[in-house]
Design an enzyme around this catalytic site. Structure first.
Site, short mmCIF file in Angstrom:
data_model
loop_
_atom_site.label_atom_id
_atom_site.label_comp_id
_atom_site.label_asym_id
_atom_site.label_seq_id
_atom_site.Cartn_x
_atom_site.Cartn_y
_atom_site.Cartn_z
CG ASP A 120 30.90 49.74 58.71
OD1 ASP A 120 30.49 49.15 59.73
OD2 ASP A 120 32.02 49.54 58.22
CG ASP A 170 32.13 57.80 72.36
OD1 ASP A 170 32.67 58.08 71.28
OD2 ASP A 170 30.90 57.73 72.51
NE ARG A 207 27.29 56.86 64.04
CZ ARG A 207 28.11 56.81 65.08
NH1 ARG A 207 27.91 57.55 66.15
NH2 ARG A 207 29.13 55.99 65.07
P1 IMP Z 1 29.89 49.09 63.35
O1 IMP Z 1 28.67 48.93 64.20
O2 IMP Z 1 30.30 47.88 62.62
O3 IMP Z 1 29.83 50.32 62.49
O4 IMP Z 1 31.06 49.25 64.40
C1 IMP Z 1 31.54 50.46 64.70
C2 IMP Z 1 32.56 50.34 65.82
O5 IMP Z 1 33.41 51.49 65.69
C3 IMP Z 1 31.91 50.42 67.19
O6 IMP Z 1 31.75 49.17 67.77
C4 IMP Z 1 32.91 51.27 67.96
O7 IMP Z 1 33.91 50.46 68.47
C5 IMP Z 1 33.51 52.17 66.89
N1 IMP Z 1 32.75 53.44 66.77
C6 IMP Z 1 32.03 53.90 65.71
N2 IMP Z 1 31.49 55.09 65.99
C7 IMP Z 1 31.87 55.39 67.24
C8 IMP Z 1 31.59 56.51 68.09
O8 IMP Z 1 30.86 57.45 67.77
N3 IMP Z 1 32.17 56.45 69.29
C9 IMP Z 1 32.97 55.44 69.71
N4 IMP Z 1 33.23 54.37 68.98
C10 IMP Z 1 32.68 54.34 67.74
#
Ligand code: IMP
Length: 197
Positions: free
Chosen positions: A69, A153, A179
C-alpha cells in the site's frame, strides 16, 4: 503460482516483476484472479492496509503473498493525500483527476516537498508475516511532465534528479523508488524470504 502480488494495478505489478527478478510463471497478479475477495483499504496507515490485504488473500491462496500500500505525502498538505492517494479526487478518480486536484491545492504554495511512501507486507505459506516501509523524497512540479509510470509520477521529481518519475527510465525508478527501498529492506531483514522459486 508461488507468489501472489496483491495488487490489481498493472503498473505496480510490472514494477514488482522487474524488482523481484522471479520467473514469470511463479508470480501472479491479483488482477488475474477472480477468486479473491474485495479488501477495503480503509486503514489509517499504509501498513494497516498492506497487512489486511496480505493476510486476507494469503488465507485464500495459501501461497506467498506480497501486498503493497503506497501513496504520496505532501509536506504543505500535512502529508495528504497519504492513504487516500488513489481516491484523492473522489471514489472513481483517475490519475489525471488526482493530479489535477493536487495541483489545485498546491497552487501558489512554495514548499513543494513531498515523499512517496510504501508499506510492504509479505506473508509466507507458513503464516510468517513481515511488514516494512520504504520512502522516496522529492519535490512536486506545478505541471505534469512525462508519460511513463502511473499515479503522481508526472508531478514528482525525486531528490538528486531533474526529471520526473514519468520521464526517467523504469530501471532508474526501480533503483530509488519507495517500493524498491521497501523491498531491499525486506530482503535484508528476511534474507530467506522468497527462496526456491
Ligand atoms: P494503492 O494501490 O491503494 O496502494 O494506491 C496507491 C496510489 O498512490 C496510486 O493510485 C497512486 O496514485 C499513488 N502511488 C503509489 N505509488 C506510486 C508511484 O510509484 N508513482 C506514482 N503514484 C504512486
Amino acid at each position: 503460482m508461488k507468489l501472489l502480488i496483491a495488487t490489481r494495478n498493472r503498473h505496480k505489478f510490472g514494477e514488482f516483476i522487474d524488482l523481484l527478478g522471479l520467473p514469470p510463471e511463479a508470480v501472479a497478479c491479483a488482477a488475474d484472479r477472480s477468486d479473491l475477495p474485495e479488501v477495503e483499504e480503509d486503514g489509517q496507515t499504509f501498513a494497516a492496509n498492506a497487512i489486511h490485504k496480505a493476510i486476507t488473500w494469503a488465507t485464500v491462496t495459501r501461497t506467498w503473498v506480497l501486498a503493497d500500500d503506497s501513496g504520496l505525502a505532501v509536506r504543505a498538505l500535512n502529508d495528504a493525500p497519504g492513504v487516500f492517494s488513489a481516491r484523492f479526487a473522489g471514489p472513481n478518480a483517475t490519475d489525471a483527476d488526482n493530479n489535477r486536484r493536487l495541483l489545485e491545492l498546491m497552487n501558489g504554495v512554495t514548499d513543494r516537498r513531498a515523499c512517496f511512501k510504501c508499506a510492504l507486507a509479505l506473508v509466507a505459506p507458513s503464516g510468517d508475516l513481515r511488514v516494512i516501509e520504504g520512502t522516496c523524497p522529492g519535490i512536486l512540479l506545478d505541471q505534469p511532465r512525462g508519460i511513463q509510470g502511473f499515479g503522481y509520477d508526472p508531478l514528482f521529481v525525486p531528490d538528486g534528479f531533474e526529471q520526473t518519475f514519468a520521464e526517467i527510465e523504469g530501471a532508474s525508478k526501480n533503483r530509488i523508488s519507495h517500493r524498491a527501498r521497501a523491498l531491499q529492506a525486506l530482503r535484508s531483514t528476511w534474507p530467506e524470504c522468497l527462496r526456491g522459486f
